[in-house]
Design a protein around this motif. Structure first.
Motif, short mmCIF file in Angstrom:
data_model
loop_
_atom_site.label_atom_id
_atom_site.label_comp_id
_atom_site.label_asym_id
_atom_site.label_seq_id
_atom_site.Cartn_x
_atom_site.Cartn_y
_atom_site.Cartn_z
N LEU A 1 36.24 47.97 32.07
CA LEU A 1 37.20 46.87 32.12
C LEU A 1 37.12 46.13 33.44
O LEU A 1 37.17 44.89 33.49
N MET A 2 37.00 46.93 34.52
CA MET A 2 36.93 46.30 35.84
C MET A 2 35.68 45.44 35.94
O MET A 2 35.72 44.34 36.51
N ALA A 3 34.58 45.94 35.33
CA ALA A 3 33.34 45.17 35.42
C ALA A 3 33.53 43.82 34.74
O ALA A 3 33.29 42.77 35.33
N LEU A 4 33.97 43.88 33.49
CA LEU A 4 34.09 42.62 32.75
C LEU A 4 35.15 41.73 33.39
O LEU A 4 34.96 40.51 33.56
N GLY A 5 36.29 42.34 33.76
CA GLY A 5 37.37 41.57 34.37
C GLY A 5 36.93 40.89 35.65
O GLY A 5 37.21 39.71 35.90
N GLY A 6 36.22 41.64 36.46
CA GLY A 6 35.78 41.07 37.73
C GLY A 6 34.84 39.90 37.52
O GLY A 6 34.95 38.87 38.19
N VAL A 7 33.91 40.06 36.57
CA VAL A 7 32.95 38.98 36.38
C VAL A 7 33.64 37.76 35.78
O VAL A 7 33.32 36.61 36.14
N ILE A 8 34.59 37.99 34.89
CA ILE A 8 35.33 36.84 34.35
C ILE A 8 36.06 36.12 35.47
O ILE A 8 36.07 34.88 35.55
N ALA A 9 36.68 36.91 36.37
CA ALA A 9 37.39 36.29 37.49
C ALA A 9 36.42 35.48 38.33
O ALA A 9 36.72 34.35 38.75
N THR A 10 35.24 36.04 38.58
CA THR A 10 34.26 35.31 39.39
C THR A 10 33.86 34.03 38.69
O THR A 10 33.79 32.97 39.29
N LEU A 11 33.60 34.18 37.41
CA LEU A 11 33.09 33.03 36.66
C LEU A 11 34.08 31.88 36.70
O LEU A 11 33.69 30.71 36.76
N SER A 12 35.37 32.22 36.70
CA SER A 12 36.35 31.14 36.64
C SER A 12 36.33 30.30 37.90
O SER A 12 36.83 29.19 37.91
N PHE A 13 35.75 30.81 38.98
CA PHE A 13 35.72 30.00 40.20
C PHE A 13 34.46 29.17 40.33
O PHE A 13 34.40 28.24 41.10
N VAL A 14 33.40 29.54 39.57
CA VAL A 14 32.12 28.89 39.79
C VAL A 14 32.15 27.49 39.19
O VAL A 14 32.55 27.32 38.04
N PRO A 15 31.74 26.49 39.92
CA PRO A 15 31.68 25.15 39.35
C PRO A 15 30.46 25.01 38.45
O PRO A 15 29.35 25.35 38.84
N TYR B 1 31.63 37.73 46.89
CA TYR B 1 32.25 39.04 47.00
C TYR B 1 33.06 39.41 45.78
O TYR B 1 33.19 40.58 45.44
N LEU B 2 33.59 38.42 45.11
CA LEU B 2 34.31 38.71 43.87
C LEU B 2 33.32 39.27 42.86
O LEU B 2 33.65 40.11 42.03
N PHE B 3 32.11 38.76 42.94
CA PHE B 3 31.03 39.23 42.09
C PHE B 3 30.85 40.74 42.22
O PHE B 3 30.58 41.44 41.27
N THR B 4 31.01 41.20 43.46
CA THR B 4 30.77 42.61 43.69
C THR B 4 31.84 43.48 43.05
O THR B 4 31.61 44.66 42.82
N VAL B 5 33.00 42.90 42.76
CA VAL B 5 34.01 43.68 42.04
C VAL B 5 33.43 44.12 40.72
O VAL B 5 33.53 45.28 40.32
N GLY B 6 32.84 43.15 40.04
CA GLY B 6 32.22 43.48 38.77
C GLY B 6 31.14 44.52 38.92
O GLY B 6 31.09 45.50 38.16
N ALA B 7 30.30 44.31 39.93
CA ALA B 7 29.21 45.26 40.12
C ALA B 7 29.75 46.64 40.40
O ALA B 7 29.26 47.64 39.88
N LEU B 8 30.77 46.70 41.25
CA LEU B 8 31.33 48.01 41.60
C LEU B 8 31.96 48.67 40.39
O LEU B 8 31.81 49.87 40.16
N VAL C 1 43.89 38.10 35.41
CA VAL C 1 43.63 37.43 34.13
C VAL C 1 42.35 37.96 33.51
O VAL C 1 42.30 38.28 32.31
N GLY C 2 41.31 38.05 34.33
CA GLY C 2 40.05 38.55 33.81
C GLY C 2 40.20 39.95 33.25
O GLY C 2 39.71 40.27 32.16
N PHE C 3 40.88 40.76 34.03
CA PHE C 3 41.10 42.13 33.57
C PHE C 3 41.86 42.16 32.26
O PHE C 3 41.55 42.94 31.35
N THR C 4 42.85 41.23 32.16
CA THR C 4 43.64 41.20 30.93
C THR C 4 42.78 40.82 29.74
O THR C 4 42.87 41.42 28.66
N ILE C 5 41.93 39.79 29.94
CA ILE C 5 41.07 39.37 28.82
C ILE C 5 40.20 40.53 28.38
O ILE C 5 40.08 40.84 27.18
N ALA C 6 39.61 41.21 29.35
CA ALA C 6 38.76 42.34 29.01
C ALA C 6 39.58 43.41 28.30
O ALA C 6 39.12 44.01 27.32
#
Lengths: 456, 300, 604
Positions: free
Chosen positions: B71-85, B103-110, C503-508
């Protein structure tokens, strides 16, 4: 009255020859008597002309502001030794004789008289060094010391030849400065041997590490104090400094070499011997630093000397009894050992801290930036191996050892250790005294007047 | 209110773009790889089928950390993606600072690393160890080149750099060719494609981190992989190819993606220490060269 | 301030005697004192001067004092509370408790001093107190103690020499007064004095070249005390560096070297660079978890030094922020290690494994700690790293950036190693019955975790403290508005990042819940490529975790060996002196003749 300080111990020494079993008790009583006399009854300045010969012709015993504190300190140490050390009955006699002769050396105002007392002290010292089957070291010390004594005699006699009198004050007054310098060189070498400055102090490691609770304590504390007094008296008060820069250099080299040698030692006793050498060399270097007559440096050096002497007393006593075993069963000894090591290194808030701080401060004020570097570097090395010894002894894995520290010794070393800490919190108690000594020690005219007027 | 509605719309836009076009381009990539290898390859919508199939199966889990990690992996990457233009489509204008994204990217990786190692399978640990080591290799030259760009444009916001490229009329790939080359090499490592595929190494360490994945966990991680690729390539396009409007952006994305796929099909796999020592010699030197040029103002 | 010091001194004695009655009482004393002191310091206004035991005007409460005191007290309070349970494993609880309180006294005294000698006294008290706690750890801690005292003394005595050089010029020991005058001295004097004063800070915070003691001391000290050593005592060194760099007008004192960075700062930044490199590369190699994090302290000390040395609006603030981040992270990590050792009895990574299944709270503490250490949002660790990065980029210092990035990415590597080796992976048979750490130990860990995340999302309180420090020293202060952190090169919003993460975590999570649930299978049910395993203890990858990377720098020089070589050379000279002392009597007379000749011949 001040002659009693010498006469009473001598008399009781004869008594103990007849009654050897009582020497253990007579020695502390004698020391106590001396202390009582000094604190209660005699005060500076006093002069006694022995046999009523006027000063220039005869022997003079003098008590002034310079040797009064030294006398108190030495007798206090001897009293402490009498309680804390363990020794055979015949040695008791010798120790009482030693008391007499140290007092005599501190009181005398005559070169040859000083030689006599120096030789008596040396003789006792040789016998003490031979304790614990350490004969070879004692023998080497004997040879060394005998040569030193002879050199001193040459110096004293030269002064007599020039000035026609053996009295220190008169002789110093009459002699030409260049002549006094040459004669002083011989006396200097003699004192450097006793003050353990390398390379003339090479006898010290073998002698101090014999593991007795008596030898290094007496030699390292009482005799060292007396020698430093005598050094100050002769070279600051009477004759003027002899080759101070050279002494400075030799002393600094001695500090460095002694600390390096101490790092390597596997026995605590030898390491402490090198610590003693380094400490004495530091004081000597400080004595020779700065401009002649710098009172602040001398005052700070005296605090350093006092700290060194008391610390080594405690450290050698603990080593003598525990012989390098741990502190697990000897809690009081361990605490005393650690507190004094801390004071020796100079951590706050101990006497050693103020000593080093004041010394470095005074040296900087005098413009000397070199000696502080060596003092601080040697402190780093000292901290390293002293802490290592402390840690090893506190956390050693030995089984229950048979060695223990007797009750009397425990009291003494604990009191000394606590004194170092107390003075660390209230340094003025000590520095006031040393300031006073420092101010008088350079004052030749007062000294001379005291002798001329016979104590008025 | 309008602000929040607008933000939500934009974020949704970014995420859906990544989902739809990410999986589509992956499908195209498989087709291209197959054709290079003289096969027909699966249809372009195969990845969609894969994701949906895995998500609906029943699988197994090794414990709460496994679930949480995924969950953290997917959540982190989604969070990162939302910032990328994505070119001109920026969900949070002004807040797209490069370091934050990196660095947000690394949340997903971690998260992924933690979850995978949490299965208890040592192949996963080996894979993760290799992945982290490889990261030490490719990130350093990449970051140096990007910071050189940041220093040149005196800003850390990606949209600003896109705008600056539009204003000056040239893409950064032309102005900073060495930097672009280094970024491309690092990109290959980031994507985990040959020759830097040692962390996954399918036959060698049983896919490394993904050894114990099944069913929905596999699906979630496939999604995460897609999003990660999307972030990495988007960054490259934004920095060096000038971003652009929505479909222009996607075209540039496709070109870079195809290039990466083609390189990966013809190259073998480096050993992990070869990969790291490679990254630590040639790309770093080139990166410093680029930085040196930038400091002295020698850009095209 | 004076009353705090007094209470701590009394507290040490009280703690010692209470510990003799019941060893759990000692840490309670420490905890109560820390909380009280924290309350006092939090309220105290900055800029007050006070006297200490009759010596006038030697204490001053600056903003820097306040910031670092608060950090130290948080660490000590956690340490004290944790010890209430842990103290049952300590070797000498009474001395441990008393000396811990004395260490706190020393460090607070350092932070409060405005007089160099007073600062030196408190510094030595802190060193001395911690010195006697270190050997209560493992067997190798005895040698470690000697490393500690020697290197600490080197730094401290260089510092003392510098103080006296200043005193002989200005006749004052007051730090702030000297700062005003020193600008007009010769270049040589300025370099000498500043380097001498900084030496103590460099030695204490474990910066190259005086970093060799950290591994042994922090790694072998009693477990909870490593948290204090790594989380707090090295910060004393950073305090001194921050103080010297801000009180002395460094920017004016030294010539500018590169893009607005003066040459002294450049030298310091390079020392920081090398520290980061050494710390990171050596940490990757370690098999003992405490030594690993000890090396990470070297690297983070380098970060702090780089941040502080830039003397830049953003960089200096970043350096200060990193102090609190590393303090919290190191404390959390070491306390979680202490919990692990408390239950399992070993610190070797390859002897542990799978502990997450038995000690989840400890795991979460460690996890948040390493997330903060690695600088990953949304913890506070990322904020300081971001600030340092931005400041370096704005100055175009690319080589330093390389080291900083290596340190940052390398930190992922080495913090992951204990995570994978100790907490994840296969649970060893011998640890099957291990329980979670006692509740008393869990509470401070949880609180620290919460603080790290709280300040990662809402860093305002910390930023207020930091900007106060910057304003007090006349530096342009870092700009922030609510949760938005601004620099000249860009800005970001911590709250938005946190929200998006949620939010990301929630979606996942939504996708996860909607899809079919997975079946829970035991840990031993693994893919084994068809093999049948009997002993799952060995099916665990922990030994030589990064051996492929380590091979790349295998033949590196070891500074510990170099220092030991110097020591051996000195011992060699000592052996020679000892040899001379054992010679015959005639040898002694030879020396007499030599000295006599020397004295008579030399015409000084």
């Amino acid at each position: 009255m001040i002659a009693l300080l010498v006469a009473v111990p001598l008399a009781f020494a004869f008594v103990t020859v007849a009654l050897p079993k009582l020497s253990k008790y007579i020695f502390p009583l004698v020391a106590l008597f001396n202390l009582a006399l000094l604190i209660g009854f005699v005060h500076p300045s006093q002069v006694i002309e022995v046999g009523k010969w006027p000063a220039a012709y005869g022997i003079v015993l003098l008590l002034d502001n310079v040797n009064y504190p030294f006398l108190i300190m030495v007798n206090l140490i001897l009293l402490a030794v009498s309680i804390s050390a363990t020794f055979e009955e015949k040695i008791g006699t010798l120790l009482i004789v030693l008391t007499a002769s140290i007092n005599g050396l501190l009181l005398t105002g005559d070169f040859f008289n000083a030689y006599v007392f120096l030789e008596i002290i040396s003789a006792v010292a040789y016998i003490l060094s031979a304790q614990n089957k350490n004969s070879y070291a004692a023998f080497k010390y004997l040879i060394f010391g005998a040569v030193a004594g002879t050199l001193y005699l040459i110096g004293a006699v030269s002064m007599y030849v020039y000035s026609g009198t053996l009295n220190m004050a008169f002789s110093g007054y009459i002699s030409a400065p260049e002549y006094a310098q040459i004669a002083g060189i011989f006396m200097l070498i003699a004192m450097l041997v006793e003050l353990k400055v390398l390379p003339l102090g090479l006898w010290a490691p073998d002698v101090y590490s014999n593991g007795s609770t008596l030898t290094p304590v007496v030699l390292g504390s009482a005799i060292t104090l007396a020698m430093f007094y005598f050094y100050s008296r002769v070279f600051f008060n009477v004759l003027g400094s002899v080759k101070p820069y050279l002494v400075y250099i030799i002393a600094i080299i001695s500090i460095v070499l002694a600390q390096l040698a101490a790092m390597k030692q596997k026995t605590l006793g030898r390491a402490l011997a090198y610590v003693a050498i380094a400490g004495a060399s530091t004081v000597l270097a400080a004595f020779s630093a700065g401009a002649p007559g710098d009172e602040k440096i001398i005052s700070a050096s005296l605090v350093y000397l006092l700290n060194d002497v008391i610390a080594l007393f405690v450290l050698f006593t603990v080593f003598g009894y525990l012989k390098g075993k741990g502190f697990k069963d000897n809690f009081v000894a361990g605490v005393a050992f650690s507190l004094t090591s801390i004071s020796l290194i100079g951590f706050p808030l101990t006497t050693g801290f103020w000593a080093k701080l004041n010394l470095i401060s005074a040296l900087f004020e005098a413009g000397d930036k070199l000696l502080p570097i060596f003092i601080l570097s040697s402190t780093i090395l000292e901290a390293g191996y002293l802490i290592k010894w402390n840690v090893d002894l506190w956390y050693s894995e030995d089984e229950n050892s048979e060695e223990y520290v007797p009750f009397g010794a425990q009291i003494v070393i604990l009191l000394f250790a606590l004194a170092l800490v107390v003075f660390g919190f209230m340094p003025n108690l000590i520095t006031d005294q040393t300031d006073k000594i420092a101010s008088y020690v350079f004052d030749f005219s007062t000294y001379f007047d005291t002798i001329l007027k016979g104590g008025m | 209110m309008a602000g929040i509605a607008g933000t939500v719309t934009r974020v949704a836009g970014v995420l859906l773009t990544a989902f739809f076009f990410g999986l589509t381009f992956e499908g195209f990539g498989r087709k291209i790889a197959a054709r290079i290898q003289k096969r027909y390859g699966p249809p372009w919508y195969q990845n969609f089928i894969d994701v949906f199939k895995t998500l609906t199966k029943h699988g197994w889990t090794h414990g709460w950390i496994f679930d949480f990690g995924v969950l953290m992996a997917l959540g982190g990457v989604i969070a990162t993606l939302s910032f990328v233009p994505l070119g001109n489509l920026v969900a949070f204008p002004g807040l797209d600072n490069f370091f934050v994204i990196a660095y947000l990217f690394t949340v997903g990786a971690l998260g992924m690393a933690m979850g995978m190692v949490g299965t208890g399978n040592p192949w996963a640990s080996i894979g993760v160890a290799r992945a982290l080591t490889l990261m030490l290799g490719y990130e350093v030259p990449y970051l140096i080149v990007i910071t050189a760009l940041m220093f040149y444009y005196k800003t850390g916001n990606i949209s600003d750099i896109i705008v600056a490229q539009a204003q000056s009329g040239g893409w950064n790939i032309v102005k900073f060719p060495i930097g672009a080359l280094v970024a491309l090499i690092s990109l290959q490592g980031m994507l985990g494609k040959e020759p830097f595929e040692a962390p996954i190494a399918p036959a060698e360490i049983a896919s490394g981190p993904m050894v114990e994945l099944s069913a929905k966990y596999m699906g979630l991680l496939m999604l995460m992989n897609t999003f990660m690729e999307f972030v990495e390539i988007s960054l490259f396009v934004d920095f060096f190819l000038g971003g652009g409007t929505y479909f222009v952006f996607l075209l540039k994305y496709f070109i870079v993606w195809t290039f990466a796929v083609m390189v990966s099909t013809v190259l073998p796999r480096f050993r992990i220490e070869q990969a790291v020592s490679f990254y630590w010699t040639v790309p770093i030197l080139l990166a410093f060269l680029q930085a040196f040029f930038v400091v002295n103002g020698w850009v095209f | 301030m004076q009353s705090l010091i007094l209470y701590l001194g009394i507290g040490a004695l009280v703690g010692y005697f209470l510990s003799k009655i019941n060893k759990h009482l000692g840490p309670i004393v420490l905890f109560v004192l820390s909380i009280y002191a924290l309350y006092v310091v939090w309220q105290m206004p900055t800029g007050t001067n006070e006297a200490l035991f009759g010596f006038g005007d030697v204490l001053r409460f600056t903003a820097l004092s306040k910031y670092l005191s608060i950090i130290s007290l948080i660490v000590f309070a956690s340490f004290g509370f944790f010890n209430i349970a842990w103290i049952s494993k300590a070797k000498r609880p009474a001395a441990f408790n008393a000396l811990s309180i004395l260490t706190l006294l020393g460090t607070l005294g350092v932070f409060f001093s405005s007089h160099f000698i007073v600062l030196y006294i408190f510094w030595e008290i802190a060193v001395l107190a911690s010195l006697f706690i270190v050997p209560m750890g493992k067997e190798e801690s005895k040698k470690a103690t000697v490393w500690y005292i020697v290197i600490s003394s080197i730094g401290t005595y260089l510092f003392l020499y510098g103080i006296f050089m200043l005193y002989s010029k200005y006749s004052t020991f007051d730090i702030f007064e000297i700062g005003k005058y020193i600008q007009n001295e010769t270049v040589g004097f300025k370099w000498a004095v500043v380097l001498l004063l900084l030496a103590a800070g460099i030695a204490k915070s474990g910066i190259f070249p005086l970093h060799v003691w950290l591994r042994n001391v922090h790694g072998n000290a009693p477990d909870t005390f490593s948290a204090v050593l790594s989380g707090q005592l090295v910060k004393m060194g950073s305090y001194l560096i921050a103080l010297v760099l801000s009180v002395f007008p460094i920017a004016n004192m030294f010539a500018e070297f590169y893009n607005g960075v003066n040459i002294l700062s450049y030298v310091l930044i390079w020392l920081g660079n090398i520290s980061i490199l050494i710390g990171t590369l050596m940490a990757i190699k370690q098999n003992d978890m405490k030594m690993l994090i000890a090396y990470s302290t070297v690297a983070n000390g380098g970060y702090i030094l780089i941040g502080l040395a830039t003397l830049h609006q953003v960089g200096y603030a970043g350096g200060l922020f990193h102090i609190i981040n590393h303090a919290l992270a190191a404390t959390m990590i070491f306390l979680s290690f202490a919990a692990v050792v408390y239950r399992t009895g070993t610190t070797k990574i390859d002897e542990l494994g799978g502990l997450i299944h038995r000690m989840p709270v400890t795991f979460v503490t460690y996890l948040v700690g390493i997330i903060s250490l690695a600088g990953i949002p949304p913890t506070s660790g990322f904020i300081s790293k971001w600030m340092i990065f931005q400041s370096l980029v704005s100055k175009g210092m690319f080589v330093t950036e390389m080291f900083v990035f290596i340190g940052s990415i390398g930190s992922f590597l080495y913090v992951f190693r204990p995570l994978a080796g100790v907490f994840l992976g296969q649970l060893k048979n011998k640890d099957k019955n291990v329980k979670e750490a006692p509740g008393v130990m869990q509470i401070p860990m949880i609180i620290l975790t919460a603080l790290t995340v709280l300040w990662g999302v809402f860093p305002q309180q910390v930023l207020v403290w930091i900007t106060d420090v910057q304003k007090e020293f006349g530096m342009k202060s870092f700009e922030f508005e609510g949760t938005v952190l601004k620099t000249s090169m860009g800005y970001w919003d911590t709250w938005t990042v946190f929200v998006m993460f949620a939010v990301g975590f929630t979606i996942a999570a939504v996708i996860y819940i909607l899809m079919p649930k997975g079946k829970k299978i035991p840990l031993e049910d693994q893919y084994t490529s068809g093999e049948f395993l009997h002993n799952y203890d060995l099916y665990h990858y922990a030994t030589k975790f990064y051996v492929f990377l380590e091979r790349e720098y295998e033949g590196h020089p070891s500074f510990e060996d170099w220092y030991l070589a110097i020591v051996n050379a000195m011992k060699g000279i000592g052996k020679f002196i000892d040899y001379l002392a054992r010679r015959t009597a005639s040898a002694y007379l030879f020396w007499t003749a030599v000295v006599l000749a020397l004295i008579m011949w030399v015409r000084w």
